[in-house]
Design a protein around this motif. Structure first.
Motif, PDB file in Angstrom:
ATOM      1  N   GLN A 121       0.705  -1.217   0.028  1.00 58.18           N
ATOM      2  CA  GLN A 121      -0.122   0.014   0.116  1.00 58.18           C
ATOM      3  C   GLN A 121       0.831   1.338  -0.070  1.00 58.18           C
ATOM      4  O   GLN A 121       0.275   2.374  -0.338  1.00 58.18           O
ATOM      5  CB  GLN A 121      -1.109   0.048   1.249  1.00 58.18           C
ATOM      6  N   LYS A 122       2.299   1.190   0.266  1.00 53.70           N
ATOM      7  CA  LYS A 122       2.978   2.358   0.213  1.00 53.70           C
ATOM      8  C   LYS A 122       3.436   2.665  -1.287  1.00 53.70           C
ATOM      9  O   LYS A 122       4.017   3.624  -1.420  1.00 53.70           O
ATOM     10  CB  LYS A 122       4.367   2.291   1.105  1.00 53.70           C
ATOM     11  N   ALA A 123       3.346   1.938  -2.070  1.00 54.62           N
ATOM     12  CA  ALA A 123       3.576   2.082  -3.442  1.00 54.62           C
ATOM     13  C   ALA A 123       2.768   3.212  -3.996  1.00 54.62           C
ATOM     14  O   ALA A 123       1.560   3.449  -3.813  1.00 54.62           O
ATOM     15  CB  ALA A 123       3.391   0.974  -4.335  1.00 54.62           C
ATOM     16  N   ARG A 124       3.429   4.160  -4.757  1.00 56.18           N
ATOM     17  CA  ARG A 124       2.726   5.457  -5.163  1.00 56.18           C
ATOM     18  C   ARG A 124       1.778   5.229  -6.264  1.00 56.18           C
ATOM     19  O   ARG A 124       0.807   5.772  -6.495  1.00 56.18           O
ATOM     20  CB  ARG A 124       3.749   6.543  -5.699  1.00 56.18           C
ATOM     21  N   VAL A 125       1.889   3.973  -7.151  1.00 61.55           N
ATOM     22  CA  VAL A 125       1.114   3.542  -8.201  1.00 61.55           C
ATOM     23  C   VAL A 125       0.823   2.105  -7.874  1.00 61.55           C
ATOM     24  O   VAL A 125       1.370   1.490  -7.404  1.00 61.55           O
ATOM     25  CB  VAL A 125       1.861   4.015  -9.544  1.00 61.55           C
ATOM     26  N   LYS A 126      -0.272   1.820  -8.526  1.00 56.85           N
ATOM     27  CA  LYS A 126      -0.642   0.293  -8.600  1.00 56.85           C
ATOM     28  C   LYS A 126      -0.863   0.003 -10.120  1.00 56.85           C
ATOM     29  O   LYS A 126      -1.549   0.452 -10.799  1.00 56.85           O
ATOM     30  CB  LYS A 126      -1.937   0.307  -7.864  1.00 56.85           C
ATOM     31  N   GLY A 127       0.090  -1.126 -10.413  1.00 60.42           N
ATOM     32  CA  GLY A 127       0.110  -1.488 -11.703  1.00 60.42           C
ATOM     33  C   GLY A 127      -0.408  -2.863 -11.806  1.00 60.42           C
ATOM     34  O   GLY A 127      -0.797  -3.495 -10.890  1.00 60.42           O
ATOM     35  N   GLY A 128      -0.367  -3.505 -13.179  1.00 55.78           N
ATOM     36  CA  GLY A 128      -0.999  -4.618 -13.574  1.00 55.78           C
ATOM     37  C   GLY A 128      -0.650  -4.818 -14.856  1.00 55.78           C
ATOM     38  O   GLY A 128       0.061  -4.338 -15.624  1.00 55.78           O
ATOM     39  N   LEU A 129      -0.752  -6.434 -15.259  1.00 54.89           N
ATOM     40  CA  LEU A 129      -0.279  -6.894 -16.576  1.00 54.89           C
ATOM     41  C   LEU A 129      -1.615  -7.312 -17.160  1.00 54.89           C
ATOM     42  O   LEU A 129      -2.527  -8.004 -16.547  1.00 54.89           O
ATOM     43  CB  LEU A 129       0.530  -8.071 -16.437  1.00 54.89           C
ATOM     44  N   GLU A 130      -1.923  -6.957 -18.559  1.00 55.06           N
ATOM     45  CA  GLU A 130      -3.131  -7.385 -19.259  1.00 55.06           C
ATOM     46  C   GLU A 130      -2.325  -8.551 -20.354  1.00 55.06           C
ATOM     47  O   GLU A 130      -1.354  -8.167 -21.008  1.00 55.06           O
ATOM     48  CB  GLU A 130      -3.711  -6.288 -20.104  1.00 55.06           C
ATOM     49  N   VAL A 131      -2.947  -9.443 -20.662  1.00 53.16           N
ATOM     50  CA  VAL A 131      -2.503 -10.618 -21.348  1.00 53.16           C
ATOM     51  C   VAL A 131      -3.027 -10.293 -22.852  1.00 53.16           C
ATOM     52  O   VAL A 131      -4.159 -10.406 -23.148  1.00 53.16           O
ATOM     53  CB  VAL A 131      -2.855 -12.014 -20.882  1.00 53.16           C
ATOM     54  N   LEU A 132      -2.102  -9.979 -23.824  1.00 55.94           N
ATOM     55  CA  LEU A 132      -2.443  -9.584 -25.061  1.00 55.94           C
ATOM     56  C   LEU A 132      -2.568 -10.755 -26.232  1.00 55.94           C
ATOM     57  O   LEU A 132      -3.528 -11.180 -26.810  1.00 55.94           O
ATOM     58  CB  LEU A 132      -1.576  -8.399 -25.652  1.00 55.94           C
ATOM     59  N   GLU A 133      -1.556 -11.756 -25.878  1.00 53.38           N
ATOM     60  CA  GLU A 133      -1.495 -12.715 -26.647  1.00 53.38           C
ATOM     61  C   GLU A 133      -0.703 -13.999 -25.765  1.00 53.38           C
ATOM     62  O   GLU A 133      -0.131 -13.774 -24.894  1.00 53.38           O
ATOM     63  CB  GLU A 133      -0.409 -12.705 -27.776  1.00 53.38           C
ATOM     64  N   GLY A 134      -0.872 -15.230 -26.323  1.00 50.28           N
ATOM     65  CA  GLY A 134      -0.311 -16.158 -25.574  1.00 50.28           C
ATOM     66  C   GLY A 134      -0.647 -16.583 -24.269  1.00 50.28           C
ATOM     67  O   GLY A 134       0.123 -16.890 -23.442  1.00 50.28           O
ATOM     68  N   ALA A 135      -1.864 -16.523 -23.815  1.00 52.20           N
ATOM     69  CA  ALA A 135      -2.438 -16.844 -22.353  1.00 52.20           C
ATOM     70  C   ALA A 135      -2.092 -18.311 -21.847  1.00 52.20           C
ATOM     71  O   ALA A 135      -2.484 -19.065 -23.004  1.00 52.20           O
ATOM     72  CB  ALA A 135      -3.808 -16.539 -22.352  1.00 52.20           C
ATOM     73  N   CYS A 136      -1.755 -18.547 -20.900  1.00 51.13           N
ATOM     74  CA  CYS A 136      -1.550 -19.848 -20.291  1.00 51.13           C
ATOM     75  C   CYS A 136      -2.617 -20.297 -19.387  1.00 51.13           C
ATOM     76  O   CYS A 136      -2.439 -21.372 -19.056  1.00 51.13           O
ATOM     77  CB  CYS A 136       0.005 -19.908 -19.852  1.00 51.13           C
ATOM     78  N   GLU A 137      -3.224 -19.296 -18.580  1.00 55.17           N
ATOM     79  CA  GLU A 137      -4.154 -19.573 -17.681  1.00 55.17           C
ATOM     80  C   GLU A 137      -5.482 -18.578 -18.220  1.00 55.17           C
ATOM     81  O   GLU A 137      -5.667 -18.035 -19.199  1.00 55.17           O
ATOM     82  CB  GLU A 137      -3.662 -18.890 -16.326  1.00 55.17           C
ATOM     83  N   ALA A 138      -6.790 -19.146 -17.461  1.00 52.79           N
ATOM     84  CA  ALA A 138      -7.733 -18.555 -17.831  1.00 52.79           C
ATOM     85  C   ALA A 138      -7.734 -16.846 -17.442  1.00 52.79           C
ATOM     86  O   ALA A 138      -8.540 -16.300 -18.133  1.00 52.79           O
ATOM     87  CB  ALA A 138      -8.910 -19.139 -16.738  1.00 52.79           C
ATOM     88  N   LYS A 139      -7.056 -16.518 -16.756  1.00 53.74           N
ATOM     89  CA  LYS A 139      -7.004 -15.052 -16.320  1.00 53.74           C
ATOM     90  C   LYS A 139      -6.205 -14.630 -17.497  1.00 53.74           C
ATOM     91  O   LYS A 139      -5.611 -14.643 -18.137  1.00 53.74           O
ATOM     92  CB  LYS A 139      -5.761 -15.027 -15.214  1.00 53.74           C
ATOM     93  N   THR A 140      -6.857 -12.994 -17.764  1.00 50.58           N
ATOM     94  CA  THR A 140      -6.526 -12.257 -19.002  1.00 50.58           C
ATOM     95  C   THR A 140      -5.718 -11.127 -18.164  1.00 50.58           C
ATOM     96  O   THR A 140      -5.147 -10.288 -19.028  1.00 50.58           O
ATOM     97  CB  THR A 140      -7.519 -11.771 -19.819  1.00 50.58           C
ATOM     98  N   GLU A 141      -5.999 -11.023 -17.007  1.00 48.86           N
ATOM     99  CA  GLU A 141      -5.236  -9.732 -16.373  1.00 48.86           C
ATOM    100  C   GLU A 141      -4.788  -9.988 -14.832  1.00 48.86           C
ATOM    101  O   GLU A 141      -5.245 -11.019 -14.139  1.00 48.86           O
ATOM    102  CB  GLU A 141      -6.399  -8.570 -16.125  1.00 48.86           C
TER     103      GLU A 141
END
Length: 226
Positions: A121-141
């Protein structure tokens, strides 16, 4: 049981229990501890036990083996000693309550870090990854809430990627995203394998919104959560 804490620069990759008398360390896949980096020799060094003492011994490596910053051919290991192999380090730890009672080595040494841990929670920003190609799991984000998020093919990786070629091969751990107060950094584990905005990833990169990260056949978009 004695252990090794495998680190790449400041990032902890994994913990290895020394459950047999000897381990080889190097770039080739038949080593006990594989470091997939071109600057690591095929068979770089070995860690082994003899007469109740653990030793690190260089195996005529190109770039040398170091213990606590000093180049060695062979050296005995004590609690919290660090075996340096290019950008990697293997921190030796042993459980020894008796030594602690006598005022000796501190068995809590596995907690060591070269950078202080900070709660997410002390990080100034909160980031993420979106899967554009080659997903290996059901998650896309994926939300990047951990201090270190590993991207690889191994079971220990936080995010899986799809390898390349007919057999979809690739390094067990290709890269790591580390979270710091100022933002997120992308750090190569297998140098030159992953790509950042189309360029080979050979060094630590500060991530910007909409940066593209690739490994094998997988492509991700880094984003800052609004």
């Amino acid at each position: 049981m004695p252990k090794l804490l495998l680190k790449f620069e400041a990032s902890v990759i994994k913990e290895i229990e020394l459950d047999k008398s000897g381990f080889t360390v190097g770039r080739k896949p038949d080593n006990d501890i594989v470091l997939e980096n071109a600057t690591v020799s095929s068979y770089h060094c070995k860690i082994y036990e003899a007469g109740g003492t653990w030793f690190a011994e260089d195996l005529s490596s190109t770039n040398g083996t170091f213990v606590n910053g000093k180049k060695i051919l062979k050296a005995g290991l004590h609690n919290s000693d660090s075996v340096g192999i290019v950008k990697y380090s293997l921190v030796f730890t042993e459980d020894s309550p008796a030594r602690n009672a006598a005022g000796g080595d501190d068995s809590q040494a596995p907690e060591i870090r070269t950078e202080p841990e900070l709660p997410p929670q002390k990080a100034r920003v909160k980031g993420g990854l979106e899967v554009l190609e080659g997903a290996c799991e059901a998650k896309t984000e994926y939300e990047l809430t951990d201090l270190a998020t590993y991207i690889g093919k191994s079971a220990q990786a936080n995010i899986k990627y799809q390898g390349s070629g007919i057999f979809k091969t690739g390094p067990a751990v290709a890269m790591v995203i580390t979270m710091r107060p100022e933002g997120y950094y992308l750090v190569p584990i297998k140098e030159g394998y992953a790509r950042h905005n189309g360029n080979p990833l050979n060094e630590k990169i500060f991530l910007q919104d909409d940066d593209i990260i690739e490994a094998g056949c997988s492509k991700f978009r880094f984003f800052i959560k609004k």
